[in-house]
Design a protein around this motif. Sequence first.
Motif, PDB file in Angstrom:
ATOM      1  N   THR A  50       0.857  -1.189   0.000  1.00  0.00           N
ATOM      2  CA  THR A  50       0.000   0.000   0.000  1.00  0.00           C
ATOM      3  C   THR A  50       0.888   1.232   0.000  1.00  0.00           C
ATOM      4  N   VAL A  51       0.281   2.380  -0.259  1.00  0.00           N
ATOM      5  CA  VAL A  51       1.024   3.638  -0.292  1.00  0.00           C
ATOM      6  C   VAL A  51       0.323   4.650   0.594  1.00  0.00           C
ATOM      7  N   ALA A  52       1.098   5.279   1.492  1.00  0.00           N
ATOM      8  CA  ALA A  52       0.539   6.262   2.424  1.00  0.00           C
ATOM      9  C   ALA A  52       0.349   7.607   1.732  1.00  0.00           C
ATOM     10  N   SER A  53      -0.286   8.528   2.440  1.00  0.00           N
ATOM     11  CA  SER A  53      -0.550   9.857   1.881  1.00  0.00           C
ATOM     12  C   SER A  53       0.738  10.626   1.592  1.00  0.00           C
ATOM     13  N   SER A  58       4.575   0.692   1.745  1.00  0.00           N
ATOM     14  CA  SER A  58       4.845  -0.266   2.807  1.00  0.00           C
ATOM     15  C   SER A  58       4.271  -1.617   2.398  1.00  0.00           C
ATOM     16  N   GLN A  81      -2.185   0.119  10.088  1.00  0.00           N
ATOM     17  CA  GLN A  81      -1.494   0.971   9.130  1.00  0.00           C
ATOM     18  C   GLN A  81      -2.003   0.745   7.719  1.00  0.00           C
ATOM     19  N   LYS A  82      -2.173  -0.518   7.337  1.00  0.00           N
ATOM     20  CA  LYS A  82      -2.648  -0.788   5.981  1.00  0.00           C
ATOM     21  C   LYS A  82      -4.067  -0.285   5.779  1.00  0.00           C
ATOM     22  N   GLN A  84      -5.458   2.316   7.297  1.00  0.00           N
ATOM     23  CA  GLN A  84      -5.394   3.772   7.171  1.00  0.00           C
ATOM     24  C   GLN A  84      -4.862   4.183   5.800  1.00  0.00           C
ATOM     25  N   GLU A  85      -3.866   3.450   5.318  1.00  0.00           N
ATOM     26  CA  GLU A  85      -3.315   3.783   4.000  1.00  0.00           C
ATOM     27  C   GLU A  85      -4.325   3.509   2.892  1.00  0.00           C
ATOM     28  N   ASN A  89      -5.662   5.969   0.058  1.00  0.00           N
ATOM     29  CA  ASN A  89      -5.309   5.607  -1.320  1.00  0.00           C
ATOM     30  C   ASN A  89      -5.776   4.179  -1.550  1.00  0.00           C
TER      31      ASN A  89
END
Length: 210
Positions: A50-53, A58, A81-82, A84-85, A89
């Motif tokens: 996944t990709v954070a803002s 990650s 975390q995943k 939220q990401e 996105n």
Amino acid sequence: MNIADLRKSYEKAELNENASHANPLQQFEQWLQEAIAAEVPEPNAMTLATVASNLRPSTRVVLIKGYDERGIVWYTNYASQKGQELAGNPFAALQFHWVELERVVRIEGRVEKVSDEESDTYFHSRPLDSRIGAWASPQSQVIDGRTVLVTNAAKYAAQFMLQPPRPPHWGGYRLVPDQWQFWQGRKSRLHDRLRYTQDGGQWLRERLAP
């Protein structure tokens, strides 16, 4: 031994256009079932990217829990975390690596939550300890020590006894594929690599250079 000197020649199988399925889901099912039959370790394990803002990617390993023409399903804590990401996105990638068969499958697409009914059905099929664990673990959050988890597990076990409900922060995701790649290791690093992409409602199958 110098790690740069590690080598392996891939010679177990081949993958060509004529022998592969026109539908990538069928090709995936064949390879997954072959991995299960070969008793490779955890054939259901897949890496989720996944990709954070802030655009930092990650990865982590999750377990596939279902697949059909709608996509690939796994379950997790939505507040992790995943989770939220994915909320920021909704595009992600999955990868299966069946080392013993010298095969890799990559899947990309948009991610959506599965229905509450699907999440409830799967949650109640899990072992009791796993259902309690979904309540006990504030996934991805900093904790003082393992005692926090043990204490939480005891608290929720006493609260819910044998019937813990599905936590509101826990459920399933489905990745809806728009691209698949199948990689079969070959001798001399001339590997077989087929890509499937959506083309007017149909799947376009192409060979990529390795």
